[in-house]
Write a protein that holds these residues in place. Sequence first.
Motif, PDB file in Angstrom:
ATOM      1  N   GLY A  20     -22.841  31.103  -5.602  1.00 43.71           N
ATOM      2  CA  GLY A  20     -23.014  31.322  -4.158  1.00 43.71           C
ATOM      3  C   GLY A  20     -24.499  31.393  -3.801  1.00 43.71           C
ATOM      4  N   ALA A  21     -25.270  32.075  -4.657  1.00 43.17           N
ATOM      5  CA  ALA A  21     -26.708  32.206  -4.406  1.00 43.17           C
ATOM      6  C   ALA A  21     -27.408  30.850  -4.507  1.00 43.17           C
ATOM      7  N   THR A  22     -26.950  30.013  -5.445  1.00 47.03           N
ATOM      8  CA  THR A  22     -27.566  28.686  -5.607  1.00 47.03           C
ATOM      9  C   THR A  22     -27.325  27.831  -4.368  1.00 47.03           C
ATOM     10  N   VAL A  23     -26.111  27.879  -3.850  1.00 46.00           N
ATOM     11  CA  VAL A  23     -25.808  27.127  -2.626  1.00 46.00           C
ATOM     12  C   VAL A  23     -26.672  27.658  -1.477  1.00 46.00           C
ATOM     13  N   GLY A  24     -26.785  28.991  -1.402  1.00 47.12           N
ATOM     14  CA  GLY A  24     -27.615  29.614  -0.365  1.00 47.12           C
ATOM     15  C   GLY A  24     -29.069  29.174  -0.473  1.00 47.12           C
ATOM     16  N   LEU A  25     -29.563  29.148  -1.681  1.00 49.22           N
ATOM     17  CA  LEU A  25     -30.949  28.743  -1.928  1.00 49.22           C
ATOM     18  C   LEU A  25     -31.175  27.296  -1.474  1.00 49.22           C
ATOM     19  N   ILE A  26     -30.249  26.433  -1.808  1.00 46.12           N
ATOM     20  CA  ILE A  26     -30.374  25.025  -1.400  1.00 46.12           C
ATOM     21  C   ILE A  26     -30.395  24.933   0.121  1.00 46.12           C
ATOM     22  N   GLN A  27     -29.478  25.661   0.743  1.00 45.04           N
ATOM     23  CA  GLN A  27     -29.387  25.563   2.207  1.00 45.04           C
ATOM     24  C   GLN A  27     -30.631  26.151   2.891  1.00 45.04           C
ATOM     25  N   ASN A  28     -31.232  27.137   2.244  1.00 46.39           N
ATOM     26  CA  ASN A  28     -32.424  27.764   2.846  1.00 46.39           C
ATOM     27  C   ASN A  28     -33.698  26.975   2.615  1.00 46.39           C
ATOM     28  N   THR A  29     -33.751  26.219   1.528  1.00 45.93           N
ATOM     29  CA  THR A  29     -35.042  25.618   1.168  1.00 45.93           C
ATOM     30  C   THR A  29     -35.079  24.093   1.218  1.00 45.93           C
TER      31      THR A  29
HETATM   32  C1  LIG Z   1     -30.852  32.423   2.798  1.00 39.07           C
HETATM   33  O1  LIG Z   1     -31.282  32.846   4.101  1.00 39.07           O
HETATM   34  C2  LIG Z   1     -30.482  33.872   4.647  1.00 39.07           C
HETATM   35  C3  LIG Z   1     -30.910  34.088   6.092  1.00 39.07           C
HETATM   36  O2  LIG Z   1     -32.313  34.235   6.148  1.00 39.07           O
HETATM   37  C4  LIG Z   1     -30.593  35.102   3.778  1.00 39.07           C
HETATM   38  O3  LIG Z   1     -29.770  36.122   4.298  1.00 39.07           O
HETATM   39  C5  LIG Z   1     -30.148  34.772   2.374  1.00 39.07           C
HETATM   40  O4  LIG Z   1     -30.360  35.874   1.517  1.00 39.07           O
HETATM   41  C6  LIG Z   1     -30.909  33.587   1.836  1.00 39.07           C
HETATM   42  N1  LIG Z   1     -30.284  33.210   0.568  1.00 39.07           N
HETATM   43  C7  LIG Z   1     -30.976  32.844  -0.493  1.00 39.07           C
HETATM   44  C8  LIG Z   1     -30.181  32.570  -1.740  1.00 39.07           C
HETATM   45  O5  LIG Z   1     -32.164  32.704  -0.491  1.00 39.07           O
END
Ligand SMILES: *[C@@H]1O[C@H](CO)[C@@H](O)[C@H](O)[C@H]1NC(C)=O
Length: 462
Positions: free
Chosen positions: A97-106
Amino acid sequence: MASSGSMPCLLAALLFTSLTLPRSAAAPTATRACDTVDDGYRCSPKTSHFWGQYSLWFSVPSDVDVDPPEHCDVSFASVLSRHGGRDPTMSKTLLYGATVGLIQNTSTAFPDEFAFLKDYEYNLGADLLTDAGRQEMVNSGAHFYRRYKDFLKGKTPFVRSSGQARVVESANKWLEGYAQAAHKKTGAIDVSIPEAAGVNNTLSHEICTNFEDGPLSDIGNKAQDIWVAKFVPPIQARVNGKLGTTLSTTEIIYLMDLCPFTTLASPTAQISDFCHLFTEDEWQQYDYYESLGKWYGYGNGNPLGPTQGIGYVSELLARLTEKPVQVVGSINSTLDKDFATFPLHRKVYADFSHDNDMTGVLAALGLYNNTKPLSNSTIESTNETKGYSAAWTVPFAARIYVEKLSCKKAKEEFVRIIVNDRVQPLDFCGGDRYGRCTLSKFVESQSFTRTGGHWNQCFTSS
Ligand SMILES: *[C@@H]1O[C@H](CO)[C@@H](O)[C@H](O)[C@H]1NC(C)=O
Ligand SMILES: *[C@@H]1O[C@H](CO)[C@@H](O)[C@H](O)[C@H]1NC(C)=O
Ligand SMILES: *[C@@H]1O[C@H](CO)[C@@H](O)[C@H](O)[C@H]1NC(C)=O
Ligand SMILES: *[C@@H]1O[C@H](CO)[C@@H](O)[C@H](O)[C@H]1NC(C)=O
Ligand SMILES: *[C@@H]1O[C@H](CO)[C@@H](O)[C@H](O)[C@H]1NC(C)=O
Ligand SMILES: *[C@@H]1O[C@H](CO)[C@@H](O)[C@H](O)[C@H]1NC(C)=O
Protein backbone atom coordinates in the motif's frame (compact mmCIF):
# COMPACT_ATOMS: atom_id res chain seq x y z
CA MET A 1 -12.99 -22.58 -47.73
CA ALA A 2 -11.23 -20.21 -50.12
CA SER A 3 -10.23 -23.10 -52.39
CA SER A 4 -13.76 -24.54 -52.58
CA GLY A 5 -14.88 -22.26 -55.43
CA SER A 6 -16.12 -25.16 -57.60
CA MET A 7 -17.95 -26.91 -54.75
CA PRO A 8 -21.75 -26.89 -54.97
CA CYS A 9 -23.12 -24.18 -52.74
CA LEU A 10 -25.14 -26.48 -50.48
CA LEU A 11 -22.20 -28.79 -49.79
CA ALA A 12 -19.98 -25.82 -49.15
CA ALA A 13 -22.54 -24.39 -46.75
CA LEU A 14 -22.85 -27.72 -44.92
CA LEU A 15 -19.12 -28.08 -44.63
CA PHE A 16 -18.78 -24.53 -43.45
CA THR A 17 -21.44 -25.08 -40.81
CA SER A 18 -20.01 -28.33 -39.53
CA LEU A 19 -16.52 -26.91 -39.40
CA THR A 20 -17.33 -23.70 -37.65
CA LEU A 21 -20.25 -24.54 -35.37
CA PRO A 22 -18.35 -26.39 -32.69
CA ARG A 23 -15.94 -23.50 -32.38
CA SER A 24 -18.45 -20.68 -32.37
CA ALA A 25 -20.57 -22.63 -29.88
CA ALA A 26 -17.74 -22.42 -27.36
CA ALA A 27 -17.45 -19.23 -25.36
CA PRO A 28 -15.04 -16.69 -26.80
CA THR A 29 -11.54 -17.01 -25.35
CA ALA A 30 -11.71 -13.78 -23.38
CA THR A 31 -14.56 -14.98 -21.18
CA ARG A 32 -13.36 -18.56 -20.67
CA ALA A 33 -12.62 -19.23 -17.02
CA CYS A 34 -9.01 -18.58 -16.07
CA ASP A 35 -9.09 -21.20 -13.32
CA THR A 36 -10.36 -24.69 -14.06
CA VAL A 37 -10.68 -28.03 -12.26
CA ASP A 38 -8.55 -30.05 -14.67
CA ASP A 39 -5.85 -27.64 -15.81
CA GLY A 40 -5.85 -25.08 -13.02
CA TYR A 41 -4.86 -21.56 -14.00
CA ARG A 42 -4.53 -21.18 -17.74
CA CYS A 43 -4.74 -17.47 -18.62
CA SER A 44 -1.48 -15.93 -19.93
CA PRO A 45 0.57 -19.03 -19.04
CA LYS A 46 3.79 -17.48 -20.37
CA THR A 47 3.68 -15.02 -17.51
CA SER A 48 1.25 -16.43 -14.93
CA HIS A 49 3.18 -19.70 -14.59
CA PHE A 50 6.26 -17.71 -13.56
CA TRP A 51 5.12 -16.10 -10.33
CA GLY A 52 6.97 -18.51 -8.03
CA GLN A 53 4.93 -19.57 -5.00
CA TYR A 54 2.49 -16.76 -5.76
CA SER A 55 1.40 -18.53 -8.97
CA LEU A 56 -2.13 -19.85 -8.94
CA TRP A 57 -2.06 -23.63 -9.21
CA PHE A 58 -1.66 -25.03 -12.71
CA SER A 59 -1.29 -28.57 -13.95
CA VAL A 60 2.45 -29.02 -14.50
CA PRO A 61 3.47 -30.94 -17.65
CA SER A 62 4.50 -34.50 -16.84
CA ASP A 63 7.05 -36.54 -18.79
CA VAL A 64 5.36 -39.71 -17.50
CA ASP A 65 1.68 -40.48 -18.09
CA VAL A 66 -0.14 -39.40 -14.97
CA ASP A 67 -2.83 -42.09 -15.38
CA PRO A 68 -2.02 -45.35 -13.60
CA PRO A 69 -0.52 -47.93 -15.97
CA GLU A 70 -2.78 -50.65 -17.37
CA HIS A 71 -3.65 -53.53 -15.02
CA CYS A 72 -2.99 -51.38 -11.98
CA ASP A 73 -5.58 -50.20 -9.46
CA VAL A 74 -5.12 -47.42 -6.96
CA SER A 75 -5.04 -48.86 -3.43
CA PHE A 76 -4.13 -45.77 -1.40
CA ALA A 77 -4.34 -42.03 -2.09
CA SER A 78 -3.08 -39.11 -0.08
CA VAL A 79 -2.68 -35.41 -0.69
CA LEU A 80 -0.59 -32.79 1.05
CA SER A 81 -1.97 -29.45 -0.02
CA ARG A 82 -1.04 -25.83 0.32
CA HIS A 83 -3.82 -23.37 1.15
CA GLY A 84 -5.40 -21.45 -1.73
CA GLY A 85 -4.55 -17.97 -2.98
CA ARG A 86 -4.69 -15.28 -0.34
CA ASP A 87 -4.22 -11.61 0.27
CA PRO A 88 -0.66 -10.53 1.09
CA THR A 89 0.54 -11.16 4.63
CA MET A 90 -0.09 -8.28 7.06
CA SER A 91 3.42 -6.83 6.90
CA LYS A 92 3.49 -7.04 3.10
CA THR A 93 0.06 -5.53 2.54
CA LEU A 94 1.19 -2.39 4.42
CA LEU A 95 4.38 -2.20 2.37
CA TYR A 96 2.52 -2.71 -0.92
CA GLY A 97 0.00 0.00 0.00
CA ALA A 98 2.85 2.37 0.87
CA THR A 99 4.60 1.63 -2.45
CA VAL A 100 1.46 2.48 -4.41
CA GLY A 101 1.11 5.65 -2.31
CA LEU A 102 4.71 6.60 -2.98
CA ILE A 103 4.26 6.17 -6.72
CA GLN A 104 1.11 8.24 -6.72
CA ASN A 105 2.77 10.99 -4.67
CA THR A 106 6.02 11.23 -6.57
CA SER A 107 5.36 10.24 -10.20
CA THR A 108 5.75 12.91 -12.82
CA ALA A 109 3.90 10.91 -15.47
CA PHE A 110 1.75 7.79 -15.90
CA PRO A 111 2.46 6.81 -19.51
CA ASP A 112 1.13 3.83 -21.47
CA GLU A 113 0.67 0.66 -19.42
CA PHE A 114 1.28 2.66 -16.23
CA ALA A 115 -1.79 4.86 -16.81
CA PHE A 116 -4.04 2.78 -14.52
CA LEU A 117 -1.79 3.51 -11.52
CA LYS A 118 -2.81 7.17 -11.41
CA ASP A 119 -6.24 6.43 -9.95
CA TYR A 120 -5.62 2.93 -8.65
CA GLU A 121 -6.93 2.44 -5.12
CA TYR A 122 -5.02 -0.03 -3.02
CA ASN A 123 -7.50 -2.05 -0.99
CA LEU A 124 -6.04 -5.53 -0.54
CA GLY A 125 -6.68 -7.21 2.80
CA ALA A 126 -4.29 -9.41 4.74
CA ASP A 127 -3.58 -13.10 5.37
CA LEU A 128 -6.95 -14.60 4.41
CA LEU A 129 -8.05 -16.46 1.29
CA THR A 130 -9.53 -14.40 -1.52
CA ASP A 131 -12.60 -15.59 -3.42
CA ALA A 132 -10.36 -16.71 -6.27
CA GLY A 133 -8.25 -18.61 -3.71
CA ARG A 134 -11.36 -20.26 -2.26
CA GLN A 135 -12.35 -21.33 -5.77
CA GLU A 136 -8.88 -22.85 -6.26
CA MET A 137 -9.52 -25.10 -3.25
CA VAL A 138 -13.01 -26.08 -4.39
CA ASN A 139 -11.46 -26.96 -7.75
CA SER A 140 -8.69 -28.88 -6.00
CA GLY A 141 -11.17 -31.06 -4.09
CA ALA A 142 -12.92 -31.83 -7.37
CA HIS A 143 -9.57 -32.50 -9.09
CA PHE A 144 -8.65 -35.09 -6.45
CA TYR A 145 -12.09 -36.65 -6.64
CA ARG A 146 -12.04 -36.88 -10.44
CA ARG A 147 -8.60 -38.49 -10.41
CA TYR A 148 -9.39 -41.15 -7.79
CA LYS A 149 -13.16 -41.44 -8.41
CA ASP A 150 -13.40 -45.23 -8.73
CA PHE A 151 -11.16 -45.90 -5.78
CA LEU A 152 -12.90 -43.37 -3.53
CA LYS A 153 -16.32 -45.07 -3.66
CA GLY A 154 -17.47 -45.78 -0.10
CA LYS A 155 -14.43 -44.11 1.48
CA THR A 156 -14.07 -40.87 3.39
CA PRO A 157 -10.78 -38.99 3.50
CA PHE A 158 -9.12 -38.55 6.90
CA VAL A 159 -8.42 -34.82 7.01
CA ARG A 160 -5.88 -32.86 9.02
CA SER A 161 -5.21 -29.17 8.83
CA SER A 162 -2.65 -26.86 10.26
CA GLY A 163 -4.48 -24.42 12.51
CA GLN A 164 -4.16 -21.06 10.75
CA ALA A 165 -7.46 -19.65 9.51
CA ARG A 166 -6.61 -19.69 5.80
CA VAL A 167 -5.41 -23.29 5.99
CA VAL A 168 -8.51 -24.48 7.86
CA GLU A 169 -10.75 -22.67 5.40
CA SER A 170 -8.81 -24.23 2.52
CA ALA A 171 -9.42 -27.70 3.92
CA ASN A 172 -13.13 -26.96 4.18
CA LYS A 173 -13.27 -25.59 0.64
CA TRP A 174 -11.44 -28.66 -0.63
CA LEU A 175 -14.01 -30.87 1.12
CA GLU A 176 -16.76 -28.79 -0.48
CA GLY A 177 -15.32 -29.33 -3.97
CA TYR A 178 -14.86 -33.04 -3.26
CA ALA A 179 -18.49 -33.32 -2.10
CA GLN A 180 -19.78 -31.44 -5.15
CA ALA A 181 -17.86 -33.73 -7.49
CA ALA A 182 -19.00 -36.82 -5.58
CA HIS A 183 -22.61 -35.60 -5.40
CA LYS A 184 -22.71 -36.53 -1.76
CA LYS A 185 -21.82 -35.21 1.64
CA THR A 186 -18.34 -36.01 2.70
CA GLY A 187 -16.44 -35.78 6.01
CA ALA A 188 -15.09 -32.78 7.85
CA ILE A 189 -11.69 -31.83 9.24
CA ASP A 190 -10.69 -34.56 11.70
CA VAL A 191 -7.68 -32.92 13.31
CA SER A 192 -6.54 -29.32 13.39
CA ILE A 193 -3.06 -28.74 14.82
CA PRO A 194 -2.42 -25.29 16.27
CA GLU A 195 0.34 -23.09 14.89
CA ALA A 196 1.97 -21.66 17.95
CA ALA A 197 5.34 -21.50 19.65
CA GLY A 198 6.23 -24.79 21.31
CA VAL A 199 3.61 -26.81 19.47
CA ASN A 200 4.82 -29.89 17.57
CA ASN A 201 3.08 -29.65 14.24
CA THR A 202 4.17 -31.69 11.21
CA LEU A 203 2.19 -29.30 9.00
CA SER A 204 3.91 -26.14 10.25
CA HIS A 205 7.59 -25.71 11.14
CA GLU A 206 8.28 -23.86 14.34
CA ILE A 207 10.39 -25.71 16.87
CA CYS A 208 13.81 -26.42 15.31
CA THR A 209 15.67 -23.55 16.96
CA ASN A 210 18.73 -23.40 14.73
CA PHE A 211 16.54 -23.39 11.63
CA GLU A 212 14.13 -20.72 12.87
CA ASP A 213 16.75 -18.33 14.26
CA GLY A 214 20.39 -17.60 13.57
CA PRO A 215 22.39 -17.69 10.33
CA LEU A 216 20.43 -20.52 8.64
CA SER A 217 17.22 -18.52 8.79
CA ASP A 218 18.78 -15.91 6.52
CA ILE A 219 20.49 -17.78 3.69
CA GLY A 220 17.42 -17.73 1.47
CA ASN A 221 17.21 -13.95 1.72
CA LYS A 222 20.94 -13.59 1.13
CA ALA A 223 20.83 -15.65 -2.06
CA GLN A 224 17.83 -13.60 -3.22
CA ASP A 225 19.65 -10.32 -2.50
CA ILE A 226 22.51 -11.28 -4.79
CA TRP A 227 20.11 -12.15 -7.59
CA VAL A 228 18.09 -8.95 -7.03
CA ALA A 229 21.24 -6.88 -7.50
CA LYS A 230 21.65 -8.58 -10.86
CA PHE A 231 18.16 -8.71 -12.35
CA VAL A 232 16.30 -5.74 -10.90
CA PRO A 233 18.44 -2.69 -11.91
CA PRO A 234 17.44 -2.72 -15.61
CA ILE A 235 13.76 -3.05 -14.64
CA GLN A 236 14.20 -0.33 -12.04
CA ALA A 237 15.75 2.02 -14.61
CA ARG A 238 12.90 1.45 -17.05
CA VAL A 239 10.11 1.85 -14.49
CA ASN A 240 11.63 4.89 -12.79
CA GLY A 241 12.36 6.38 -16.22
CA LYS A 242 8.73 6.10 -17.21
CA LEU A 243 7.19 7.25 -13.93
CA GLY A 244 9.82 9.80 -12.93
CA THR A 245 10.14 8.05 -9.57
CA THR A 246 13.09 6.79 -7.53
CA LEU A 247 11.72 3.39 -6.53
CA SER A 248 14.25 1.12 -4.82
CA THR A 249 14.98 -2.43 -5.99
CA THR A 250 12.80 -3.69 -3.12
CA GLU A 251 9.91 -1.50 -4.23
CA ILE A 252 10.26 -2.88 -7.77
CA ILE A 253 9.85 -6.39 -6.32
CA TYR A 254 6.74 -5.16 -4.46
CA LEU A 255 5.36 -3.81 -7.73
CA MET A 256 5.90 -7.25 -9.29
CA ASP A 257 4.32 -9.01 -6.27
CA LEU A 258 1.23 -6.87 -6.84
CA CYS A 259 0.58 -8.70 -10.12
CA PRO A 260 -0.28 -12.07 -8.55
CA PHE A 261 -1.97 -10.51 -5.52
CA THR A 262 -4.23 -8.17 -7.49
CA THR A 263 -5.01 -11.04 -9.87
CA LEU A 264 -6.08 -13.08 -6.84
CA ALA A 265 -8.20 -10.15 -5.64
CA SER A 266 -10.29 -10.48 -8.80
CA PRO A 267 -13.09 -12.94 -7.96
CA THR A 268 -12.56 -14.65 -11.32
CA ALA A 269 -8.76 -14.26 -11.17
CA GLN A 270 -8.49 -12.09 -14.27
CA ILE A 271 -4.89 -11.07 -15.03
CA SER A 272 -4.40 -7.67 -13.42
CA ASP A 273 -2.99 -4.47 -14.93
CA PHE A 274 0.13 -4.79 -12.78
CA CYS A 275 1.06 -7.90 -14.75
CA HIS A 276 1.38 -5.90 -17.98
CA LEU A 277 4.10 -3.67 -16.53
CA PHE A 278 6.69 -6.41 -17.00
CA THR A 279 7.90 -8.64 -19.85
CA GLU A 280 7.96 -12.44 -20.13
CA ASP A 281 11.71 -12.43 -19.51
CA GLU A 282 11.25 -10.33 -16.41
CA TRP A 283 8.66 -12.77 -15.06
CA GLN A 284 11.11 -15.64 -15.55
CA GLN A 285 13.69 -13.67 -13.57
CA TYR A 286 11.10 -13.05 -10.86
CA ASP A 287 10.17 -16.73 -10.78
CA TYR A 288 13.83 -17.55 -10.29
CA TYR A 289 14.04 -15.00 -7.48
CA GLU A 290 11.15 -16.72 -5.67
CA SER A 291 12.63 -20.16 -6.35
CA LEU A 292 15.94 -19.09 -4.79
CA GLY A 293 14.06 -18.07 -1.63
CA LYS A 294 12.43 -21.48 -1.32
CA TRP A 295 15.47 -23.55 -2.28
CA TYR A 296 17.87 -21.83 0.14
CA GLY A 297 15.28 -20.92 2.76
CA TYR A 298 13.43 -24.23 3.12
CA GLY A 299 14.70 -26.78 0.61
CA ASN A 300 17.88 -28.64 -0.31
CA GLY A 301 19.88 -25.42 -0.29
CA ASN A 302 19.47 -25.05 3.47
CA PRO A 303 21.45 -27.44 5.71
CA LEU A 304 18.36 -27.90 7.94
CA GLY A 305 15.70 -27.49 5.20
CA PRO A 306 15.08 -31.18 4.42
CA THR A 307 15.08 -31.93 8.15
CA GLN A 308 11.94 -29.83 8.60
CA GLY A 309 10.05 -32.32 6.41
CA ILE A 310 10.94 -35.54 8.26
CA GLY A 311 8.00 -35.44 10.65
CA TYR A 312 5.49 -35.46 7.82
CA VAL A 313 7.42 -38.05 5.79
CA SER A 314 7.57 -40.33 8.84
CA GLU A 315 3.77 -40.04 9.11
CA LEU A 316 3.49 -40.82 5.41
CA LEU A 317 5.62 -43.97 5.79
CA ALA A 318 3.42 -45.06 8.72
CA ARG A 319 0.30 -44.64 6.61
CA LEU A 320 1.77 -46.36 3.56
CA THR A 321 2.93 -49.38 5.59
CA GLU A 322 0.11 -49.30 8.18
CA LYS A 323 2.73 -49.51 10.91
CA PRO A 324 2.99 -47.27 13.98
CA VAL A 325 4.62 -43.94 13.32
CA GLN A 326 8.28 -43.61 14.15
CA VAL A 327 8.48 -40.40 16.16
CA VAL A 328 11.01 -38.02 14.60
CA GLY A 329 11.28 -34.25 14.15
CA SER A 330 8.26 -32.21 15.08
CA ILE A 331 5.82 -35.10 15.48
CA ASN A 332 3.50 -34.88 18.47
CA SER A 333 3.60 -38.42 19.85
CA THR A 334 0.39 -37.89 21.80
CA LEU A 335 -1.48 -37.24 18.56
CA ASP A 336 0.28 -39.83 16.45
CA LYS A 337 -0.03 -42.74 18.87
CA ASP A 338 -3.78 -42.31 19.13
CA PHE A 339 -5.89 -43.94 16.38
CA ALA A 340 -8.52 -41.25 16.82
CA THR A 341 -6.09 -38.55 15.71
CA PHE A 342 -3.73 -40.70 13.63
CA PRO A 343 -5.43 -43.77 12.23
CA LEU A 344 -3.30 -46.25 10.29
CA HIS A 345 -5.80 -48.31 8.36
CA ARG A 346 -7.50 -45.62 6.33
CA LYS A 347 -6.84 -45.50 2.60
CA VAL A 348 -7.47 -41.84 1.83
CA TYR A 349 -5.76 -38.95 3.55
CA ALA A 350 -5.75 -35.18 3.02
CA ASP A 351 -3.49 -32.74 4.86
CA PHE A 352 -3.41 -28.96 4.58
CA SER A 353 -0.35 -26.84 5.15
CA HIS A 354 1.91 -24.06 3.79
CA ASP A 355 4.44 -23.64 0.98
CA ASN A 356 7.50 -23.56 3.22
CA ASP A 357 6.52 -26.76 5.00
CA MET A 358 5.79 -28.51 1.71
CA THR A 359 9.18 -27.40 0.40
CA GLY A 360 10.76 -29.16 3.38
CA VAL A 361 8.71 -32.31 2.78
CA LEU A 362 9.73 -32.47 -0.91
CA ALA A 363 13.35 -32.04 0.17
CA ALA A 364 13.09 -34.70 2.90
CA LEU A 365 11.68 -37.14 0.35
CA GLY A 366 14.85 -36.54 -1.69
CA LEU A 367 12.96 -35.62 -4.88
CA TYR A 368 15.49 -32.92 -5.81
CA ASN A 369 18.64 -34.61 -4.54
CA ASN A 370 20.06 -34.68 -8.06
CA THR A 371 19.01 -31.16 -8.97
CA LYS A 372 21.91 -28.80 -9.55
CA PRO A 373 22.06 -26.29 -6.68
CA LEU A 374 20.54 -22.99 -7.80
CA SER A 375 23.08 -20.33 -8.76
CA ASN A 376 22.53 -16.98 -7.07
CA SER A 377 23.65 -15.11 -10.17
CA THR A 378 22.40 -16.88 -13.32
CA ILE A 379 19.13 -18.52 -14.24
CA GLU A 380 19.88 -22.10 -15.09
CA SER A 381 16.27 -23.11 -15.55
CA THR A 382 12.92 -21.86 -14.43
CA ASN A 383 11.40 -25.32 -14.30
CA GLU A 384 12.16 -28.82 -13.22
CA THR A 385 13.21 -30.22 -16.58
CA LYS A 386 16.66 -28.97 -15.66
CA GLY A 387 16.30 -27.12 -12.40
CA TYR A 388 13.84 -26.31 -9.65
CA SER A 389 10.91 -23.93 -9.64
CA ALA A 390 8.72 -22.71 -6.81
CA ALA A 391 5.86 -22.32 -9.33
CA TRP A 392 6.11 -26.02 -10.19
CA THR A 393 6.36 -27.16 -6.58
CA VAL A 394 4.50 -24.86 -4.16
CA PRO A 395 2.11 -22.46 -5.96
CA PHE A 396 -1.11 -21.53 -4.18
CA ALA A 397 -3.27 -24.67 -3.82
CA ALA A 398 -0.22 -26.86 -4.57
CA ARG A 399 -0.83 -30.58 -4.12
CA ILE A 400 1.48 -33.53 -3.60
CA TYR A 401 -0.29 -36.80 -4.30
CA VAL A 402 1.23 -40.01 -2.96
CA GLU A 403 -0.54 -43.10 -4.24
CA LYS A 404 -0.16 -46.83 -3.98
CA LEU A 405 -0.93 -49.06 -6.93
CA SER A 406 -1.84 -52.67 -6.84
CA CYS A 407 -0.88 -54.21 -10.18
CA LYS A 408 -1.71 -57.55 -11.76
CA LYS A 409 1.02 -60.19 -11.39
CA ALA A 410 3.04 -57.97 -9.03
CA LYS A 411 3.70 -59.43 -5.58
CA GLU A 412 4.04 -56.06 -3.93
CA GLU A 413 2.24 -52.75 -4.10
CA PHE A 414 3.91 -49.78 -5.82
CA VAL A 415 4.29 -46.16 -4.73
CA ARG A 416 4.08 -43.13 -7.03
CA ILE A 417 4.51 -39.44 -6.16
CA ILE A 418 2.78 -36.81 -8.25
CA VAL A 419 3.63 -33.17 -7.61
CA ASN A 420 1.04 -30.84 -9.14
CA ASP A 421 0.16 -33.48 -11.78
CA ARG A 422 3.81 -34.12 -12.62
CA VAL A 423 4.86 -37.72 -11.97
CA GLN A 424 8.20 -37.86 -10.17
CA PRO A 425 10.76 -40.32 -11.57
CA LEU A 426 11.76 -41.76 -8.13
CA ASP A 427 15.17 -42.80 -9.50
CA PHE A 428 16.40 -43.33 -5.95
CA CYS A 429 14.23 -46.40 -5.40
CA GLY A 430 14.37 -47.86 -8.89
CA GLY A 431 11.44 -45.91 -10.32
CA ASP A 432 10.32 -47.56 -13.58
CA ARG A 433 9.02 -45.85 -16.70
CA TYR A 434 5.70 -45.24 -14.95
CA GLY A 435 7.45 -43.61 -11.99
CA ARG A 436 6.71 -46.65 -9.78
CA CYS A 437 8.83 -48.03 -6.95
CA THR A 438 7.86 -51.04 -4.89
CA LEU A 439 6.67 -50.08 -1.44
CA SER A 440 9.63 -51.78 0.26
CA LYS A 441 12.19 -50.05 -1.99
CA PHE A 442 10.49 -46.74 -1.39
CA VAL A 443 10.54 -47.17 2.37
CA GLU A 444 14.19 -48.24 2.15
CA SER A 445 15.03 -45.07 0.19
CA GLN A 446 13.66 -42.89 2.96
CA SER A 447 16.57 -43.51 5.31
CA PHE A 448 17.04 -39.76 5.80
CA THR A 449 13.70 -39.58 7.59
CA ARG A 450 13.97 -42.95 9.32
CA THR A 451 17.29 -41.94 10.89
CA GLY A 452 15.92 -38.58 12.06
CA GLY A 453 17.53 -36.32 9.43
CA HIS A 454 19.69 -33.72 11.10
CA TRP A 455 17.14 -33.05 13.83
CA ASN A 456 19.87 -33.30 16.49
CA GLN A 457 21.49 -30.21 14.92
CA CYS A 458 18.39 -28.14 15.69
CA PHE A 459 19.35 -27.58 19.27
CA THR A 460 23.15 -27.61 19.38
CA SER A 461 24.89 -24.32 20.09
CA SER A 462 27.72 -23.49 17.74
C1 LIG B 1 1.20 10.47 -0.04
O1 LIG B 1 0.63 11.77 0.18
C2 LIG B 1 -0.42 11.76 1.12
C3 LIG B 1 -1.07 13.14 1.12
O2 LIG B 1 -0.07 14.13 1.24
C4 LIG B 1 0.13 11.34 2.47
O3 LIG B 1 -0.92 11.30 3.41
C5 LIG B 1 0.74 9.97 2.36
O4 LIG B 1 1.37 9.61 3.57
C6 LIG B 1 1.77 9.93 1.25
N1 LIG B 1 2.17 8.54 1.08
C7 LIG B 1 3.42 8.17 0.87
C8 LIG B 1 3.67 6.69 0.79
O5 LIG B 1 4.32 8.94 0.71
C1 LIG C 1 0.44 -32.67 21.60
O1 LIG C 1 -0.94 -32.88 21.36
C2 LIG C 1 -1.72 -32.88 22.55
C3 LIG C 1 -3.12 -33.30 22.15
O2 LIG C 1 -3.64 -32.39 21.20
C4 LIG C 1 -1.64 -31.51 23.18
O3 LIG C 1 -2.39 -31.47 24.36
C5 LIG C 1 -0.19 -31.17 23.47
O4 LIG C 1 -0.09 -29.84 23.96
C6 LIG C 1 0.66 -31.32 22.23
N1 LIG C 1 2.07 -31.16 22.57
C7 LIG C 1 2.94 -30.50 21.82
C8 LIG C 1 4.34 -30.39 22.32
O5 LIG C 1 2.66 -30.01 20.73
C1 LIG D 1 26.47 -17.06 -4.13
O1 LIG D 1 27.05 -18.05 -4.98
C2 LIG D 1 28.48 -18.14 -4.86
C3 LIG D 1 28.98 -19.10 -5.93
O2 LIG D 1 28.36 -20.34 -5.80
C4 LIG D 1 28.82 -18.60 -3.43
O3 LIG D 1 30.22 -18.68 -3.27
C5 LIG D 1 28.25 -17.61 -2.45
O4 LIG D 1 28.46 -18.07 -1.12
C6 LIG D 1 26.76 -17.40 -2.67
N1 LIG D 1 26.29 -16.36 -1.79
C7 LIG D 1 25.12 -16.40 -1.18
C8 LIG D 1 24.85 -15.30 -0.21
O5 LIG D 1 24.29 -17.25 -1.39
C1 LIG E 1 7.83 -32.45 20.58
O1 LIG E 1 9.05 -32.39 19.88
C2 LIG E 1 10.18 -32.37 20.71
C3 LIG E 1 11.41 -32.17 19.81
O2 LIG E 1 11.53 -33.20 18.88
C4 LIG E 1 10.25 -33.66 21.52
O3 LIG E 1 11.35 -33.62 22.37
C5 LIG E 1 8.95 -33.83 22.31
O4 LIG E 1 8.95 -35.07 22.95
C6 LIG E 1 7.76 -33.73 21.39
N1 LIG E 1 6.53 -33.76 22.16
C7 LIG E 1 5.56 -34.66 21.98
C8 LIG E 1 4.35 -34.52 22.82
O5 LIG E 1 5.66 -35.53 21.15
C1 LIG F 1 18.97 -37.32 -0.42
O1 LIG F 1 20.20 -36.77 0.02
C2 LIG F 1 20.40 -36.87 1.42
C3 LIG F 1 21.66 -36.10 1.76
O2 LIG F 1 22.71 -36.51 0.98
C4 LIG F 1 20.50 -38.34 1.80
O3 LIG F 1 20.69 -38.48 3.18
C5 LIG F 1 19.18 -39.01 1.41
O4 LIG F 1 19.24 -40.39 1.67
C6 LIG F 1 18.87 -38.79 -0.06
N1 LIG F 1 17.51 -39.25 -0.32
C7 LIG F 1 17.21 -40.16 -1.22
C8 LIG F 1 15.78 -40.54 -1.32
O5 LIG F 1 18.04 -40.63 -1.95
C1 LIG G 1 11.48 -25.63 -19.09
O1 LIG G 1 12.72 -24.95 -19.20
C2 LIG G 1 13.38 -25.19 -20.40
C3 LIG G 1 14.77 -24.57 -20.33
O2 LIG G 1 14.87 -23.54 -19.38
C4 LIG G 1 12.52 -24.59 -21.52
O3 LIG G 1 13.14 -24.81 -22.74
C5 LIG G 1 11.15 -25.29 -21.51
O4 LIG G 1 10.30 -24.70 -22.46
C6 LIG G 1 10.51 -25.17 -20.17
N1 LIG G 1 9.31 -25.99 -20.16
C7 LIG G 1 8.15 -25.56 -19.67
C8 LIG G 1 7.04 -26.52 -19.79
O5 LIG G 1 8.02 -24.47 -19.17
